[in-house]
Design a protein around this motif. Structure first.
Motif, PDB file in Angstrom:
ATOM      1  N   PRO A 101      56.287  50.898  42.354  1.00  0.00           N
ATOM      2  CA  PRO A 101      56.820  51.155  44.103  1.00  0.00           C
ATOM      3  C   PRO A 101      57.790  50.430  44.088  1.00  0.00           C
ATOM      4  O   PRO A 101      58.631  49.440  43.001  1.00  0.00           O
ATOM      5  N   PRO A 102      58.963  50.316  45.469  1.00  0.00           N
ATOM      6  CA  PRO A 102      60.440  49.675  45.417  1.00  0.00           C
ATOM      7  C   PRO A 102      60.809  48.173  45.378  1.00  0.00           C
ATOM      8  O   PRO A 102      60.661  48.004  46.561  1.00  0.00           O
ATOM      9  N   THR A 103      59.803  47.702  44.760  1.00  0.00           N
ATOM     10  CA  THR A 103      59.727  46.079  45.485  1.00  0.00           C
ATOM     11  C   THR A 103      60.664  45.665  44.035  1.00  0.00           C
ATOM     12  O   THR A 103      60.708  45.848  42.850  1.00  0.00           O
ATOM     13  N   GLU A 104      60.703  44.347  43.921  1.00  0.00           N
ATOM     14  CA  GLU A 104      62.238  43.126  43.363  1.00  0.00           C
ATOM     15  C   GLU A 104      61.062  42.615  41.791  1.00  0.00           C
ATOM     16  O   GLU A 104      61.791  43.128  40.866  1.00  0.00           O
ATOM     17  N   ASP A 105      59.795  43.299  41.615  1.00  0.00           N
ATOM     18  CA  ASP A 105      59.168  42.623  40.492  1.00  0.00           C
ATOM     19  C   ASP A 105      57.302  43.200  40.983  1.00  0.00           C
ATOM     20  O   ASP A 105      56.913  43.557  41.901  1.00  0.00           O
ATOM     21  N   LEU A 106      56.457  43.153  40.126  1.00  0.00           N
ATOM     22  CA  LEU A 106      55.110  43.649  40.480  1.00  0.00           C
ATOM     23  C   LEU A 106      53.716  42.632  39.755  1.00  0.00           C
ATOM     24  O   LEU A 106      52.952  42.791  39.577  1.00  0.00           O
ATOM     25  N   LYS A 107      54.599  41.041  40.230  1.00  0.00           N
ATOM     26  CA  LYS A 107      53.606  39.806  40.873  1.00  0.00           C
ATOM     27  C   LYS A 107      52.717  40.040  41.393  1.00  0.00           C
ATOM     28  O   LYS A 107      52.706  41.331  42.490  1.00  0.00           O
ATOM     29  N   LEU A 108      51.332  39.963  42.268  1.00  0.00           N
ATOM     30  CA  LEU A 108      50.488  39.795  42.902  1.00  0.00           C
ATOM     31  C   LEU A 108      50.598  39.736  43.503  1.00  0.00           C
ATOM     32  O   LEU A 108      50.767  40.325  44.761  1.00  0.00           O
TER      33      LEU A 108
ATOM     34  N   ARG B 299      38.079  49.080  31.289  1.00  0.00           N
ATOM     35  CA  ARG B 299      38.805  48.151  32.267  1.00  0.00           C
ATOM     36  C   ARG B 299      40.246  48.277  33.238  1.00  0.00           C
ATOM     37  O   ARG B 299      40.855  49.661  32.709  1.00  0.00           O
ATOM     38  N   LEU B 300      41.149  48.492  34.110  1.00  0.00           N
ATOM     39  CA  LEU B 300      41.946  48.493  34.717  1.00  0.00           C
ATOM     40  C   LEU B 300      42.784  47.788  34.961  1.00  0.00           C
ATOM     41  O   LEU B 300      42.511  46.522  35.668  1.00  0.00           O
ATOM     42  N   CYS B 301      44.043  48.260  34.570  1.00  0.00           N
ATOM     43  CA  CYS B 301      44.643  46.438  35.278  1.00  0.00           C
ATOM     44  C   CYS B 301      46.076  47.574  36.236  1.00  0.00           C
ATOM     45  O   CYS B 301      46.611  48.028  35.733  1.00  0.00           O
ATOM     46  N   THR B 302      45.656  46.342  37.080  1.00  0.00           N
ATOM     47  CA  THR B 302      46.604  47.146  38.314  1.00  0.00           C
ATOM     48  C   THR B 302      48.688  46.553  38.285  1.00  0.00           C
ATOM     49  O   THR B 302      49.020  47.240  39.488  1.00  0.00           O
ATOM     50  N   LEU B 303      48.346  45.517  37.239  1.00  0.00           N
ATOM     51  CA  LEU B 303      49.453  45.501  36.353  1.00  0.00           C
ATOM     52  C   LEU B 303      50.067  46.861  36.197  1.00  0.00           C
ATOM     53  O   LEU B 303      51.256  47.196  36.476  1.00  0.00           O
ATOM     54  N   ALA B 304      49.478  47.813  34.983  1.00  0.00           N
ATOM     55  CA  ALA B 304      50.165  48.994  34.932  1.00  0.00           C
ATOM     56  C   ALA B 304      49.888  50.026  35.668  1.00  0.00           C
ATOM     57  O   ALA B 304      50.887  51.459  35.647  1.00  0.00           O
ATOM     58  N   LEU B 305      48.361  50.133  36.821  1.00  0.00           N
ATOM     59  CA  LEU B 305      48.485  51.549  37.316  1.00  0.00           C
ATOM     60  C   LEU B 305      50.209  51.428  38.260  1.00  0.00           C
ATOM     61  O   LEU B 305      50.709  52.113  38.869  1.00  0.00           O
ATOM     62  N   ASN B 306      50.662  49.472  38.645  1.00  0.00           N
ATOM     63  CA  ASN B 306      51.793  49.954  39.083  1.00  0.00           C
ATOM     64  C   ASN B 306      53.267  50.189  38.485  1.00  0.00           C
ATOM     65  O   ASN B 306      54.421  50.675  39.099  1.00  0.00           O
ATOM     66  N   ARG B 307      52.922  49.824  37.048  1.00  0.00           N
ATOM     67  CA  ARG B 307      54.270  50.185  36.496  1.00  0.00           C
ATOM     68  C   ARG B 307      53.971  51.841  36.757  1.00  0.00           C
ATOM     69  O   ARG B 307      54.887  52.990  36.612  1.00  0.00           O
TER      70      ARG B 307
END
Length: 681
Positions: free
Chosen positions: A140-147, A128-136
């Motif tokens: 990226p310069p975002t305020e959080d990593l919500k979808l 499996r691949l978690c897009t949350l973990a991938l974006n950690r």
């Protein structure tokens, strides 16, 4: 709506080309063991990123649908929908031979595993691949990593949040963009091998109520038992073991599965049996009581002292600012004498391929010592005051001239372990964050001896990230920040031993599943994520101990590890986010009064040491997809195989986090025994 987009295509990204099955589930609650899937959507993509199939359906769970205000799925809407077992075959065919993808993937994966188990079918997922973990990793310069936040950042339209099909379509766009960013940074994907979920080791045990009384110690010779005493039982008993334990618990005693120096008494009819518990009781001087005597004593158990109630922190977003800490001390190795070993009584926390070996010849148990907390002076932190959102601004704020690397994230390459550790310590002293992996947030690179030959230099050069030699850290000259529009708040960087308060507030983690089964908003949910170099080849296990006033687990199941990734109450969970990243999730609001501290540690599986691994980074924030509020880079270990990473502990009505960073040469089995848990070989 088509999720195919030429601008986000994956053609040419050979190392990132897989057959993908993107999944989103809406559920009746947060516990996969207890709650059910209400709707599911699956979208499949080929290696080129083109959509190949799509399926979605509502499901009749046969139970209350839970927080309708979140997902909008009432019992009336679900009436007449198929049961999961009726569509499991079709879903399984779409998952077969593909990498499962989800945002917060362990959540969706666990629910699928339980639903397939109820349908008596195997879950056909190997990775499996978690897009949350991938974006950690991408950072990226975002305020959080919500979808929704990532969708806005990557330009992916979102029509209806918490709709399984729309969330999956959005996820497809986020996946494509995230893969392109990973390729740009030359990042390995955090693919997770999926174990067979039918394995009973991965099934959380039924909830068990923690003993409400403090351990008063051992009974006087011939004296009565007192509520809160820790009792272990071994050998054959005339009374069924479950009945005997049940009567003891009903009387207010704490029945343990193992013997430690904190055990009050061992109940056995054969003290010379040579069992592991009997041997340990003899070594620790634990009183031995036979069954008839124990039954007689159960009739007159004296009142105990309840765990001191801790005043609840205000439900509003009330917090004191993080504790200001002094500059980090130079990194070094801290060792402890090995605690005593004993025979196992709970499953091994390490993977079956390399079991932990603990010899029963070590000296007496000593509780692991930790670096002294860098506590504030009484005037250094203000009294709690209302705040609209958590902040991580140190108090008092140093002069800008003393923090020239503030808001910088500096990666150190090359050098010996001590040289790299000293460089990262200096970065923290200058107000910066010491990175251990290349990501989009890295602003500067320091090259020590041999650093120019690091495989990441080619990518660093192509990204035009400024590079400097070690002398730059003496008087750094700062280039403009590459992301002036970075929306993240400042992360509070802790040195080793540093302490900060944790905000008490509603959990902002609303990645996909923000509410409890009872419809109440989740509160005081906190995470501690540990990560290490992405080139690390050895296995590292992150574990947690939920301990009481005596620094001991209240019962064996409060040791959370790979083989038991959730304690019985579900208040502490281990989340496997990738091969070089694991998270401990803690619901502070539901921890029992006996839980005074959660200790987060890491252990290496096999013969490598933390000196081979290098620095370990910990980050902590309110929820899995929130931006971290606290970060520390720990360089303390060299020859050690286990390391204490962090402690979350009560102080009055508030919780604090301490960055520990203390290593031990012994293995995880010995460390666990220091907290009152015996583990199997």
């Amino acid at each position: 709506m088509s999720v195919a987009s030429p601008a986000l295509g994956l053609s040419g990204l050979r190392d990132y080309a897989f057959d993908w099955a993107l999944v989103d589930v809406e559920t009746s609650g947060l516990s996969a063991r207890r709650d059910r899937v209400l709707s599911i959507a699956v979208v499949t993509l080929g290696p080129d990123g083109e959509q190949t199939a799509e399926f979605s359906t509502l499901l009749n769970p046969g139970c209350d649908p839970g927080p309708v205000h979140v997902h909008g799925l009432t019992a009336e809407r679900l009436r007449g929908a198929p049961a999961f077992g009726q569509v499991a075959g079709r879903i399984g065919a779409m998952l077969q031979d593909r990498v499962l993808v989800a945002h917060n993937a362990q959540f969706d994966y666990d629910f699928l595993a339980h639903e397939f188990a109820r349908a008596q079918l195997p879950l056909p997922v190997a990775r499996r691949l978690c897009t949350l973990a991938l974006n950690r990793r991408v950072d990226p310069p975002t305020e959080d990593l919500k979808l929704a936040t990532l969708a806005a950042h990557y330009g992916v339209p979102q029509l209806k949040a918490h709709d399984a099909l729309d969330d999956t379509r959005v996820l497809a766009g986020v996946l494509r963009a995230s893969l392109r960013e990973a390729a740009r940074l030359d990042l390995p994907l955090p693919l997770v091998a999926c174990p067979p979920r039918q394995d009973p080791r991965f099934t959380p045990k039924p909830p068990r109520t923690a003993c409400g009384f403090r351990n008063p110690g051992r009974p006087a010779p011939g004296g009565p038992l007192v509520q809160g005493m820790k009792i272990a039982i071994t050998g054959q008993t005339a009374t069924p073991r479950t009945e005997l334990a049940g009567r003891a618990v009903a009387a207010g005693l704490n029945v343990m599965g193992s013997v430690s120096r904190h055990t009050s008494a061992l109940v056995t009819n054969d003290s010379a049996s040579g069992s592991a518990k009997a041997r340990r009781a003899l070594a620790e001087g634990v009183p031995v009581i036979d069954e008839p005597t124990f039954l007689r004593l159960l009739d007159d158990v004296r009142p105990g002292a309840p765990h001191e109630p801790t005043a609840a922190a205000p439900r509003a977003s009330t917090t004191s600012a993080p504790v200001s800490t002094a500059a980090s001390a130079a990194a070094g190795t801290v060792r402890s004498s090995a605690p005593s070993a004993a025979q196992p009584s709970v499953p091994s926390p390490v993977r079956p391929s390399a079991p932990d070996t603990v010899r029963p010849s070590a000296p007496d148990t000593v509780r692991p010592s930790v670096p002294a907390a860098r506590e504030p002076e009484p005037s250094a932190a203000p009294a709690p005051a209302p705040a609209p959102a958590p902040t991580a601004t140190p108090v008092p704020e140093p002069e800008p001239s003393a923090r020239p690397l503030a808001k910088r994230r500096v990666l150190v390459l090359g050098g010996t372990h001590p040289d790299a550790a000293a460089a990262r310590t200096r970065i923290v002293e200058l107000g910066g964050a010491a990175a251990i992996n290349l990501s989009a947030s890295v602003t500067d690179v320091v090259l020590l001896t041999g650093g120019d030959t690091d495989r990441r230099m080619r990518r660093i050069t192509s990204l035009a990230i400024p590079t400097y030699d070690a002398a730059w850290l003496d008087t750094p000259v700062i280039a403009p920040l590459p992301h002036p529009a970075d929306h993240r708040g400042a992360t509070h960087v802790l040195p080793r031993g540093g302490v900060t308060y944790l905000p008490s507030q509603n959990d902002p983690d609303s990645s996909n599943h923000p509410s409890r089964a009872d419809g109440q908003t989740a509160t005081a949910h906190w995470t501690v994520t540990a990560s290490w170099a992405q080139q690390t080849a050895c296995e590292i296990d992150v574990v947690a101990f939920v301990v009481d006033e005596d620094e001991q687990v209240s019962f064996d199941e409060d040791f959370v590890f790979y083989g038991a990734p959730e304690n019985p109450g579900g208040t502490v969970r281990l989340l496997s986010d990738g091969p070089t990243e694991q998270t401990i999730s803690i619901d502070l609001a539901t921890l029992p009064p006996s839980a005074r501290k959660v200790v987060v540690a890491a252990a290496i599986d096999g013969t490598p040491t933390f000196g081979d691994v290098g620095a370990v980074q910990i980050s902590s924030g309110p929820g899995t997809s929130a931006a971290p509020l606290v970060q520390a880079t720990l360089d303390a270990a060299t020859t050690e195989r286990t390391m204490l990473l962090a402690e979350i502990y009560r102080r009055g009505p508030l919780w604090r986090l301490r960055a520990v960073g203390q290593g031990y040469d012994h293995g995880l089995g010995t460390l666990a025994r220091g907290y009152g848990v015996d583990i199997a070989d």
